[in-house]
Design a protein around this motif. Structure first.
Motif, PDB file in Angstrom:
ATOM      1  N   LEU A 153      60.539  33.780  48.360  1.00 20.48           N
ATOM      2  CA  LEU A 153      59.702  33.486  47.196  1.00 20.48           C
ATOM      3  C   LEU A 153      58.583  34.500  47.016  1.00 20.48           C
ATOM      4  O   LEU A 153      58.085  34.687  45.911  1.00 20.48           O
ATOM      5  CB  LEU A 153      59.071  32.088  47.343  1.00 20.48           C
ATOM      6  CG  LEU A 153      60.017  30.894  47.405  1.00 20.48           C
ATOM      7  CD1 LEU A 153      59.225  29.611  47.621  1.00 20.48           C
ATOM      8  CD2 LEU A 153      60.844  30.786  46.145  1.00 20.48           C
ATOM      9  N   LEU A 154      58.154  35.135  48.111  1.00 21.54           N
ATOM     10  CA  LEU A 154      56.942  35.963  48.063  1.00 21.54           C
ATOM     11  C   LEU A 154      57.237  37.448  47.917  1.00 21.54           C
ATOM     12  O   LEU A 154      56.535  38.164  47.199  1.00 21.54           O
ATOM     13  CB  LEU A 154      56.112  35.716  49.328  1.00 21.54           C
ATOM     14  CG  LEU A 154      54.739  36.385  49.413  1.00 21.54           C
ATOM     15  CD1 LEU A 154      53.836  35.928  48.271  1.00 21.54           C
ATOM     16  CD2 LEU A 154      54.067  36.041  50.753  1.00 21.54           C
ATOM     17  N   SER A 158      60.653  38.358  42.953  1.00 22.03           N
ATOM     18  CA  SER A 158      60.700  36.930  43.234  1.00 22.03           C
ATOM     19  C   SER A 158      60.943  36.149  41.943  1.00 22.03           C
ATOM     20  O   SER A 158      60.236  36.351  40.955  1.00 22.03           O
ATOM     21  CB  SER A 158      59.377  36.480  43.865  1.00 22.03           C
ATOM     22  OG  SER A 158      59.213  35.098  43.781  1.00 22.03           O
ATOM     23  N   ILE A 160      60.377  33.007  41.364  1.00 20.80           N
ATOM     24  CA  ILE A 160      59.274  32.095  41.048  1.00 20.80           C
ATOM     25  C   ILE A 160      58.067  32.851  40.485  1.00 20.80           C
ATOM     26  O   ILE A 160      57.307  32.313  39.669  1.00 20.80           O
ATOM     27  CB  ILE A 160      58.886  31.246  42.284  1.00 20.80           C
ATOM     28  CG1 ILE A 160      58.182  29.967  41.829  1.00 20.80           C
ATOM     29  CG2 ILE A 160      58.030  32.018  43.253  1.00 20.80           C
ATOM     30  CD1 ILE A 160      58.066  28.927  42.916  1.00 20.80           C
ATOM     31  N   MET A 161      57.906  34.122  40.868  1.00 22.03           N
ATOM     32  CA  MET A 161      56.822  34.925  40.281  1.00 22.03           C
ATOM     33  C   MET A 161      57.085  35.178  38.795  1.00 22.03           C
ATOM     34  O   MET A 161      56.153  35.165  37.988  1.00 22.03           O
ATOM     35  CB  MET A 161      56.690  36.262  41.015  1.00 22.03           C
ATOM     36  CG  MET A 161      55.995  36.180  42.350  1.00 22.03           C
ATOM     37  SD  MET A 161      55.733  37.837  43.009  1.00 22.03           S
ATOM     38  CE  MET A 161      55.250  37.446  44.685  1.00 22.03           C
ATOM     39  N   TYR A 164      56.277  31.963  37.048  1.00 24.14           N
ATOM     40  CA  TYR A 164      54.815  31.793  36.947  1.00 24.14           C
ATOM     41  C   TYR A 164      54.247  32.743  35.895  1.00 24.14           C
ATOM     42  O   TYR A 164      53.408  32.356  35.071  1.00 24.14           O
ATOM     43  CB  TYR A 164      54.150  32.050  38.294  1.00 24.14           C
ATOM     44  CG  TYR A 164      52.637  32.126  38.204  1.00 24.14           C
ATOM     45  CD1 TYR A 164      51.861  30.973  38.181  1.00 24.14           C
ATOM     46  CD2 TYR A 164      51.980  33.358  38.117  1.00 24.14           C
ATOM     47  CE1 TYR A 164      50.477  31.035  38.069  1.00 24.14           C
ATOM     48  CE2 TYR A 164      50.605  33.429  38.008  1.00 24.14           C
ATOM     49  CZ  TYR A 164      49.857  32.265  37.986  1.00 24.14           C
ATOM     50  OH  TYR A 164      48.487  32.339  37.859  1.00 24.14           O
ATOM     51  N   GLY A 179      52.401  40.686  45.527  1.00 23.17           N
ATOM     52  CA  GLY A 179      53.085  39.960  46.589  1.00 23.17           C
ATOM     53  C   GLY A 179      53.468  40.806  47.785  1.00 23.17           C
ATOM     54  O   GLY A 179      53.840  40.257  48.834  1.00 23.17           O
ATOM     55  N   VAL A 369      52.588  30.678  45.079  1.00 17.98           N
ATOM     56  CA  VAL A 369      53.825  31.009  45.785  1.00 17.98           C
ATOM     57  C   VAL A 369      53.713  30.633  47.261  1.00 17.98           C
ATOM     58  O   VAL A 369      54.642  30.074  47.851  1.00 17.98           O
ATOM     59  CB  VAL A 369      54.157  32.511  45.624  1.00 17.98           C
ATOM     60  CG1 VAL A 369      55.326  32.899  46.517  1.00 17.98           C
ATOM     61  CG2 VAL A 369      54.489  32.830  44.166  1.00 17.98           C
ATOM     62  N   GLU A 373      55.925  27.911  49.171  1.00 21.17           N
ATOM     63  CA  GLU A 373      56.655  28.274  50.383  1.00 21.17           C
ATOM     64  C   GLU A 373      56.466  27.211  51.460  1.00 21.17           C
ATOM     65  O   GLU A 373      57.416  26.805  52.133  1.00 21.17           O
ATOM     66  CB  GLU A 373      56.147  29.613  50.932  1.00 21.17           C
ATOM     67  CG  GLU A 373      56.715  30.829  50.262  1.00 21.17           C
ATOM     68  CD  GLU A 373      56.270  32.094  50.975  1.00 21.17           C
ATOM     69  OE1 GLU A 373      55.275  32.032  51.726  1.00 21.17           O
ATOM     70  OE2 GLU A 373      56.908  33.130  50.792  1.00 21.17           O
TER      71      GLU A 373
END
Length: 432
Positions: A153-154, A158, A160-161, A164, A179, A369, A373
């Protein structure tokens, strides 16, 4: 009706529809429809059509399916098969030896997949049987995999980034670069934990394999070098400003297609499977984003975000207290929802409060994030715990216990990025 009653009704509707087995994206749209019909004068159908079209046609969102496709292509190359062989010679000299392949492997694959579940499954299939066969303690093998796989995720790119960035209207390129250092910090903390454990329990660490020369190590790692160069090219093009996140994603797709063709693993079947896999995953995410955008609009018409922001402001929380409250909130929420749903559900409500508190939106994205996690390895619904359970057939509670030390290290990483915010913000500031 009071705001509290309206909120209670909508939350109850949300859980009832979710509990009936309806997809999350449709559930969000359904709750938004209820809110618009009952508490707004605007026609719900018109609002839904305009909002869903607007969210689905976002140019920024184009990077998402491309990065997912890049990961799907590389997933089907020999990368996952050759990774253990390529990493093992480099970590033999470290305390803990081959346990570090979980951390380094997850770090590299995270930069390919953008998904913690995919990272967990891929690296787990490779390291769990191999490390167990070589005699490494099961609790360390399982625990380090559970924690390190959350790096999916990081480490950019990513998924999810991107979600977001679209939800909070923040630069995805800057989020990706932000990140990098926290990802390296977290990987270093995980490796440091393995080293400390190995120094305290040297009798549990199997003996090293035959020593290799530097050239022999390079020869063993030759299949990994092109992938690492591709990742560096994608991130480097974003950092230097040569390409936007979407353009870099296109470069990544072309590079992964070339790489798989050179390796001889690109067949028509592989191409079709990677394209269909990326399409299915993106459609699921896009449906969630569309439903969340409609729900955010409905909440705005009702006025709930403004009332929530006013209520939080009335509590008189300083910035640190707000961050602690949000961390606890997201960890609890993560027991019931996946990371993408958590982000899209809450951004419309929380962003005004976060901005009013003077919190940098790039830093807040990395904070989100990190806490998501942590939620990935928090029972009862930590997604990575389920993935590892499928691989090992162990109890969820056992896996969660083995991962708890790494959960604590993630808390340490959150504190470090809060007190030393340049860990997150220094690289993005060099881009401007």
């Amino acid at each position: 009706m009071s705001d509290l009653a309206i909120t209670g009704l909508l939350v109850l509707s949300l859980f009832l529809i979710l509990g009936s087995g309806v997809w999350i994206g449709l559930t969000l749209s359904g709750v938004a429809w209820i809110a618009m019909q009952l508490f707004s004068a605007r026609p719900a159908g018109d609002a839904m059509a305009v909002t869903i079209w607007g969210s689905a046609s976002s140019w920024t969102l184009t990077a998402l399916p491309l990065f997912i496709w890049m990961g799907e292509i590389l997933f089907r190359t020999r990368l996952s098969q050759d990774m253990f062989k390529g990493l093992a010679p480099w970590v033999q000299a470290l305390p803990g030896r081959l346990l570090h392949t979980n951390v380094v492997g997850c770090t590299i694959f995270a930069a390919v997949s953008g998904s913690s579940a995919a990272t967990c499954a891929t690296i787990g299939k490779m390291t769990l049987p191999e490390l167990t066969r070589r005699g490494y303690p099961e609790h360390m093998v399982v625990g380090t995999l559970a924690g390190a796989s959350t790096l999916g995720l990081l480490i950019p790119p990513s998924i999810i980034m991107i979600v977001y960035g679209v939800s909070a209207e923040v630069s995805i390129s800057q989020l990706f670069i932000a990140g990098v250092l926290p990802g390296i910090l977290l990987a270093a903390l995980f490796s440091g934990y393995i080293m400390l454990w190995a120094l305290r329990h040297p009798e549990q660490v199997p003996a090293a394999d035959v020593r290799m020369t530097f050239m022999q190590k390079l020869s063993e790692s030759r299949s990994l070098i092109p992938v690492v160069l591709l990742i560096a090219a994608v991130l480097g093009s974003i950092y230097t400003g040569f390409a936007t996140a979407t353009e870099a994603a296109a470069v990544g797709v072309v590079g992964s297609l070339v790489l798989s063709a050179v390796q001889g693993s690109m067949t028509w079947g592989t191409f079709k499977d990677s394209l269909m896999g990326a399409t299915r995953l993106y459609c699921m995410i896009a449906l969630i984003l569309a439903g969340a955008a409609f729900l955010t609009l409905a909440m705005g018409y009702i006025g709930l975000p403004r009332h929530l922001a006013e209520w939080i402001a009335s509590l008189g929380l300083n910035q640190a207290q707000l961050i602690v409250a949000l961390a606890v909130f997201y960890i609890i929420l993560g027991c019931f929802l996946d990371g993408i749903s958590m982000v899209v559900l809450t951004m419309g409500v929380l962003m005004p409060t976060v901005q009013a508190a003077g919190i940098d939106t790039i830093w807040f994205g990395i904070f989100i994030v990190l806490v998501v996690e942590m939620a990935q390895i928090t029972p009862p619904v930590g997604f990575n715990l389920f993935v590892i359970q499928g691989l090992t057939k162990k109890e969820i509670t056992y896996i969660a216990r083995t991962a708890f030390p790494l959960f604590v290290l993630m808390m340490l990483a959150v504190l470090s990025t809060y007190f030393f915010q340049n860990i997150v913000l220094w690289l993005p500031r060099q881009m401007t």
